[in-house]
Design a protein around this motif. Structure first.
Motif, short mmCIF file in Angstrom:
data_model
loop_
_atom_site.label_atom_id
_atom_site.label_comp_id
_atom_site.label_asym_id
_atom_site.label_seq_id
_atom_site.Cartn_x
_atom_site.Cartn_y
_atom_site.Cartn_z
N ALA A 186 -19.35 -0.11 -17.10
CA ALA A 186 -19.36 0.46 -15.74
C ALA A 186 -20.61 0.03 -14.98
N GLN A 187 -21.75 -0.01 -15.67
CA GLN A 187 -22.98 -0.46 -15.02
C GLN A 187 -22.96 -1.96 -14.73
N ILE A 188 -22.45 -2.72 -15.69
CA ILE A 188 -22.38 -4.18 -15.51
C ILE A 188 -21.52 -4.53 -14.30
N LEU A 189 -20.37 -3.82 -14.16
CA LEU A 189 -19.40 -4.15 -13.12
C LEU A 189 -19.55 -3.30 -11.87
N GLY A 190 -20.48 -2.37 -11.88
CA GLY A 190 -20.64 -1.43 -10.77
C GLY A 190 -21.32 -2.04 -9.55
N PRO A 191 -21.46 -1.23 -8.48
CA PRO A 191 -22.00 -1.74 -7.20
C PRO A 191 -23.44 -2.21 -7.28
N ASP A 192 -24.21 -1.69 -8.23
CA ASP A 192 -25.61 -2.09 -8.35
C ASP A 192 -25.87 -2.91 -9.60
N GLY A 193 -24.79 -3.35 -10.26
CA GLY A 193 -24.93 -4.07 -11.52
C GLY A 193 -25.22 -5.55 -11.35
N PRO A 194 -25.42 -6.25 -12.46
CA PRO A 194 -25.77 -7.68 -12.40
C PRO A 194 -24.66 -8.56 -11.83
N VAL A 195 -23.39 -8.15 -12.00
CA VAL A 195 -22.29 -8.94 -11.42
C VAL A 195 -22.36 -8.88 -9.89
N ALA A 196 -22.57 -7.67 -9.36
CA ALA A 196 -22.68 -7.50 -7.90
C ALA A 196 -23.86 -8.27 -7.34
N ARG A 197 -24.98 -8.28 -8.08
CA ARG A 197 -26.17 -8.98 -7.59
C ARG A 197 -25.98 -10.50 -7.60
N LYS A 198 -25.18 -10.97 -8.52
CA LYS A 198 -24.99 -12.42 -8.66
C LYS A 198 -23.92 -12.96 -7.73
N LEU A 199 -22.86 -12.18 -7.50
CA LEU A 199 -21.73 -12.65 -6.70
C LEU A 199 -21.89 -12.24 -5.24
N GLU A 200 -21.82 -13.20 -4.36
CA GLU A 200 -21.90 -12.91 -2.93
C GLU A 200 -20.62 -12.23 -2.48
N ASN A 201 -20.72 -11.24 -1.62
CA ASN A 201 -19.57 -10.49 -1.10
C ASN A 201 -18.77 -9.79 -2.20
N TYR A 202 -19.46 -9.40 -3.26
CA TYR A 202 -18.78 -8.70 -4.36
C TYR A 202 -18.36 -7.31 -3.92
N GLU A 203 -17.12 -6.95 -4.27
CA GLU A 203 -16.60 -5.62 -3.96
C GLU A 203 -16.25 -4.91 -5.26
N PRO A 204 -17.00 -3.87 -5.62
CA PRO A 204 -16.66 -3.11 -6.83
C PRO A 204 -15.25 -2.52 -6.71
N ARG A 205 -14.53 -2.52 -7.83
CA ARG A 205 -13.16 -2.01 -7.85
C ARG A 205 -13.06 -0.91 -8.89
#
Length: 656
Positions: free
Chosen positions: A4-23
């Protein structure tokens, strides 16, 4: 790692991907996967398009693999998903996850070139190959083998002739193992195998999983030991297992094997090099025995041309082939003590083992030795020559999969965009087909706005598909109409080549007048090349059957219209389908509602799923089969649509 943290709005995936939208759908799925892994439970997950299900299972299973110090296996049905996992998703996660991990793609053994066999084939090439084309293919393989880092067919620029590759590929029956001079130095297969034992994540296909299950039961597993398995594209696993656990024998198969030993037309083959006349005589006897058996089968099939070729009783044919192949195996075995070197000895052993395997296969088929299986004959003419196939499949793979897979592994996660049937999101059908009786369930919808992105049209006035001539004419009319509306940019999906050919022939000239190019499956263009050209030409059309209903990802304006000509019911008199329906009927069930309809609904959902692949895609689905609106079971198909925007008239968009 907390998914949940990895894929969440403040996680590393969100920081790395531009225009990332948590789902939330993705994190819900990841949490369910984490729970199944922690509690050693099996899990069924239907995740709609756009959920990002690969990240949802990869993050927790990678963490699990690191903790177990044992690889986790991820299996797919299509090459495209394998390429996405290995080429995109896994490399990205390596850059963002806090712990390092390793992964590799696992390919079947027959894909690898064998350095020892290649060198041997090169030495005796004048005896093995009777055509300049075959020799040129061998020389191309030699040049490539000196350059390739991978050593598999996927790294080869053009596929070689199968008759040439069969003499140089890696093969269990004639592998020298550690005794081979290439084993430690430059054996591509052993190098890949060693790597398998030192990574955290193995990406495979469903065929490799099924091969490994069978080999493990014999004490000779192909994959390293594992206890966690993810079956992505899990809706297709039953079909792969059914195919893999059956028998597939043919006249061409026997002829190719015997011709590799001795081809009487060209006077080439392995035995020509050995100059062993007695074994050549055994090959001739096996060839005569094969001709006798296949003549019997052909005569029977021609006499029963109006049926589906199903054989209901054992020992219907006299079987001279099994003893002839066993005799050939004995003759080959006598050659081993006189072999000139280990290469020759292993080649002889490989041919002997193949003769014994074929002998056992034909004996098992004719005696119908496997219980709860269905047996049938297929006959066709290819280039003016008869081709006879003997086919056998288990009626159900559920009990075998339960025993070999679900009872053995601690966690199996089966996921797909299409596992449920009906408005109550029932997994009952897939549970019963896979033997997955004890498992948690989760269904998460798509984050896409289907009511905005998609409209579905079910035209009024379509005749019943059983009214063959009038239905075909109506399909031609409506296909042309809707292709004009979208100016191409469409898949037209069929359930039979006969209807496909009729519609494509009638509509194609009119499309050409509009400047719309059409690609027709079965006309010789490889599927991958056809898709490349379709994506590049935003006004083109593909007329396709089975392989275009699923596993195809076309994004953007190139695909804005998917026309489903008929509801994708299986052919009811196909031997396997027929036997399954009979079994359900014998057990007191309703075969149509408990098997035929649910299977068709899942295929229908796959076809519909081709249209919307991103948040910005828009388009229409056209269903030309009126039974979706006129039959009671049609509601199950309606309920499987991801949008409520269903119309009967395109001019007024009158909602259903």
């Amino acid at each position: 790692m907390d998914a949940a943290q990895i894929l969440g709005p403040d996680g590393p995936v969100a920081r790395k991907l531009e225009n990332y939208e948590p789902r939330t759908e993705q994190t819900d799925m990841a949490a369910a996967v984490e729970r199944a892994l922690t509690e050693s439970r099996h899990l069924l997950v239907e995740a709609g398009t756009g959920v990002g299900k690969s990240f949802a299972y990869l993050v927790p299973v990678i963490d699990c693999a690191l903790g177990l110090k044992q690889p986790v296996v991820v299996s797919t049905n299509t090459i495209s998903l394998q390429e996405q996992l290995i080429g995109k998703d896994i490399p990205f996660l390596k850059t963002v996850l806090p712990q390092e991990f390793t992964a590799c793609l696992v390919k079947g053994r027959a894909n690898f070139v064998c350095q020892r066999r290649l060198a041997y084939a090169s030495r005796i090439q004048s005896s093995l190959f009777g055509s300049e084309a075959a020799l040129k293919d061998l020389w191309r393989i030699e040049d490539w083998a000196r350059r390739t880092k991978d050593g598999t067919l996927s790294d080869f620029d053009r596929q070689p002739m199968s008759s040439v590759w069969a003499n140089v590929n890696s093969d269990h029956d004639n592998c020298a193992g550690k005794a081979c001079e290439h084993a430690e130095r430059d054996c591509f297969y052993q190098r890949a195998r060693r790597r398998m034992y030192h990574v955290n994540l193995l990406v495979v296909n469903h065929h490799i999983v099924c091969t490994d299950l069978v080999l493990r039961e014999r004490g000779a597993g192909f994959l390293p030991g594992y206890s966690v398995l993810v079956l992505d594209e899990g809706h297709s696993f039953e079909g792969v297992a059914t195919d893999h656990l059956g028998l597939h024998l043919s006249s061409g198969q026997v002829e190719r094997f015997l011709s590799r030993l001795h081809n009487p037309r060209t006077e080439k083959g392995f035995l020509v090099h050995l100059r062993e006349k007695d074994t050549v005589s055994a090959v001739r006897r096996a060839r005569r025995a094969a001709a006798d058996l296949f003549r019997q089968v052909s005569d029977w099939r021609m006499a029963h041309a109006g049926t589906n070729g199903r054989i209901h009783e054992p020992d219907l044919f006299r079987n001279p082939l099994t003893p002839a192949l066993k005799e050939l195996a004995v003759s080959l075995e006598t050659l081993r003590p006189r072999a000139k070197g280990t290469e020759e000895a292993f080649e002889i052993a490989g041919y002997r083992n193949r003769a014994l395997d074929l002998a056992a296969g034909f004996g098992s088929f004719i005696a119908q030795a496997v219980p709860d299986a269905v047996y049938w004959v297929e006959y066709a003419e290819r280039r003016g020559r008869p081709q006879v196939k003997l086919e056998s499949s288990p009626v159900s793979v559920a009990s075998e999969l339960k025993r070999l897979l679900f009872d053995e592994l601690r966690t199996v996660i089966v996921t797909s965009a299409t596992l449920c049937v009906g408005e109550h999101d029932s997994f009952d059908f897939v549970r019963s087909r896979l033997g997955m009786h004890s498992a948690d369930e989760l269904r998460v919808g798509s984050p896409f706005d289907y009511d905005r992105q998609m409209k579905v049209y079910v035209p009024e006035g379509m005749p019943d598909p059983n009214e063959d001539e009038s239905f075909t004419k109506a399909v031609i009319r409506e296909v042309e109409r809707y292709l004009r509306l979208s100016h191409g940019r469409a898949f037209v999906l069929f359930t039979s080549y006969r209807l496909l050919d009729a519609v494509a022939k009638a509509v194609r000239p009119k499309l050409e007048d509009l400047g719309i190019e059409s690609f027709v499956q079965g006309e010789g263009i490889p599927r991958t090349r056809m898709l490349e050209r379709f994506r590049a030409d935003t006004s083109s059309v593909i007329f396709g059957t089975d392989s275009f209903w699923q596993g195809v990802d076309v994004r953007g304006e190139s695909l804005s219209n998917v026309i489903i000509t008929r509801l994708p019911f299986s052919v009811p008199d196909h031997p396997v389908v027929q036997a399954r329906l009979e079994k359900i009927r014998e057990e007191g069930g309703d075969p149509f509602m408990s098997y035929t309809v649910p299977e068709a609904v899942i295929r229908f959902k796959q076809g519909v799923g081709r249209l919307i692949r991103t948040r910005t895609d828009t388009g229409i689905i056209v269903v030309l089969d009126p039974r979706i609106a006129t039959r009671r079971y049609g509601q199950l198909f309606y309920q499987s649509l991801p949008t409520s925007s269903v119309y009967r008239r395109i001019e007024t968009e009158e909602a259903n």
